[in-house]
Design a protein around this motif. Structure first.
Motif, PDB file in Angstrom:
ATOM      1  N   UNK A  65       0.841  -1.198   0.000  1.00  0.00           N
ATOM      2  CA  UNK A  65       0.000   0.000   0.000  1.00  0.00           C
ATOM      3  C   UNK A  65       0.876   1.249   0.000  1.00  0.00           C
ATOM      4  N   UNK A  66       0.300   2.352  -0.435  1.00  0.00           N
ATOM      5  CA  UNK A  66       1.027   3.618  -0.439  1.00  0.00           C
ATOM      6  C   UNK A  66       1.376   4.052   0.985  1.00  0.00           C
ATOM      7  N   UNK A  67       0.449   3.896   1.920  1.00  0.00           N
ATOM      8  CA  UNK A  67       0.729   4.283   3.308  1.00  0.00           C
ATOM      9  C   UNK A  67       1.899   3.501   3.887  1.00  0.00           C
ATOM     10  N   UNK A  68       1.952   2.206   3.602  1.00  0.00           N
ATOM     11  CA  UNK A  68       3.075   1.384   4.089  1.00  0.00           C
ATOM     12  C   UNK A  68       4.381   1.822   3.434  1.00  0.00           C
ATOM     13  N   UNK A  69       4.318   2.171   2.157  1.00  0.00           N
ATOM     14  CA  UNK A  69       5.514   2.623   1.440  1.00  0.00           C
ATOM     15  C   UNK A  69       6.037   3.939   2.026  1.00  0.00           C
ATOM     16  N   UNK A  70       5.119   4.857   2.313  1.00  0.00           N
ATOM     17  CA  UNK A  70       5.525   6.133   2.914  1.00  0.00           C
ATOM     18  C   UNK A  70       6.134   5.910   4.296  1.00  0.00           C
ATOM     19  N   UNK A  71       5.536   5.033   5.088  1.00  0.00           N
ATOM     20  CA  UNK A  71       6.052   4.754   6.433  1.00  0.00           C
ATOM     21  C   UNK A  71       7.428   4.104   6.362  1.00  0.00           C
ATOM     22  N   UNK A  72       7.603   3.174   5.439  1.00  0.00           N
ATOM     23  CA  UNK A  72       8.906   2.519   5.292  1.00  0.00           C
ATOM     24  C   UNK A  72       9.970   3.527   4.870  1.00  0.00           C
ATOM     25  N   UNK A  73       9.624   4.379   3.906  1.00  0.00           N
ATOM     26  CA  UNK A  73      10.574   5.404   3.466  1.00  0.00           C
ATOM     27  C   UNK A  73      10.936   6.321   4.631  1.00  0.00           C
ATOM     28  N   UNK A  74       9.955   6.745   5.424  1.00  0.00           N
ATOM     29  CA  UNK A  74      10.214   7.646   6.546  1.00  0.00           C
ATOM     30  C   UNK A  74      11.158   7.000   7.566  1.00  0.00           C
ATOM     31  N   UNK A  75      10.946   5.709   7.852  1.00  0.00           N
ATOM     32  CA  UNK A  75      11.846   5.006   8.786  1.00  0.00           C
ATOM     33  C   UNK A  75      13.269   5.009   8.255  1.00  0.00           C
ATOM     34  N   UNK A  76      13.447   4.683   6.967  1.00  0.00           N
ATOM     35  CA  UNK A  76      14.783   4.665   6.371  1.00  0.00           C
ATOM     36  C   UNK A  76      15.395   6.061   6.337  1.00  0.00           C
ATOM     37  N   UNK A  77      14.565   7.051   6.008  1.00  0.00           N
ATOM     38  CA  UNK A  77      15.021   8.437   5.950  1.00  0.00           C
ATOM     39  C   UNK A  77      15.497   8.898   7.325  1.00  0.00           C
ATOM     40  N   UNK A  78      14.742   8.565   8.346  1.00  0.00           N
ATOM     41  CA  UNK A  78      15.087   8.944   9.716  1.00  0.00           C
ATOM     42  C   UNK A  78      16.397   8.265  10.137  1.00  0.00           C
ATOM     43  N   UNK A  79      16.530   6.979   9.846  1.00  0.00           N
ATOM     44  CA  UNK A  79      17.768   6.260  10.194  1.00  0.00           C
ATOM     45  C   UNK A  79      18.976   6.836   9.456  1.00  0.00           C
ATOM     46  N   UNK A  80      18.796   7.148   8.177  1.00  0.00           N
ATOM     47  CA  UNK A  80      19.895   7.684   7.372  1.00  0.00           C
ATOM     48  C   UNK A  80      20.340   9.063   7.855  1.00  0.00           C
ATOM     49  N   UNK A  81      19.415   9.830   8.440  1.00  0.00           N
ATOM     50  CA  UNK A  81      19.735  11.184   8.881  1.00  0.00           C
ATOM     51  C   UNK A  81      19.969  11.285  10.385  1.00  0.00           C
ATOM     52  N   UNK A  82      19.989  10.177  11.090  1.00  0.00           N
ATOM     53  CA  UNK A  82      20.141  10.180  12.549  1.00  0.00           C
ATOM     54  C   UNK A  82      21.500  10.728  12.989  1.00  0.00           C
ATOM     55  N   UNK A  83      22.518  10.513  12.187  1.00  0.00           N
ATOM     56  CA  UNK A  83      23.851  10.958  12.576  1.00  0.00           C
ATOM     57  C   UNK A  83      24.199  12.364  12.173  1.00  0.00           C
ATOM     58  N   UNK A  84      23.289  13.049  11.523  1.00  0.00           N
ATOM     59  CA  UNK A  84      23.582  14.415  11.049  1.00  0.00           C
ATOM     60  C   UNK A  84      23.456  15.428  12.128  1.00  0.00           C
TER      61      UNK A  84
END
Length: 84
Positions: A65-84
């Protein structure tokens, strides 16, 4: 001049990690924007799955689903930017 205090549930860490806003570019294609920067894409395939990529076109997987895709992207985005 009005000085606004952060909301009680908002920390400086939350403000430092922007969320991704999604815009529909055409049917089946969404582009993500975070703080004015390209954040990634979600594309619906002909089979109905949602294919997710990050800001460098790196595949992040697929969702049903689109909602699941957005949530997955947000989790990855947050993890990728955690060290900034």
């Amino acid at each position: 001049m009005t000085i606004a205090a952060p909301r009680p549930t908002e920390s400086s860490t939350d403000r430092a990690r922007p969320t991704v806003a999604w815009t529909t570019i055409q049917a089946g294609l969404w582009v993500g924007n975070a703080a004015g920067e390209f954040a990634g894409m979600i594309e619906r395939s002909s089979s109905g799955e949602f294919f997710i990529t990050d800001h460098r076109a790196k595949p992040l997987g697929t969702c049903t689903t689109l909602d699941k895709a957005k949530a997955r992207h947000q989790r990855q985005f947050t993890l990728a930017n955690a060290g900034r």
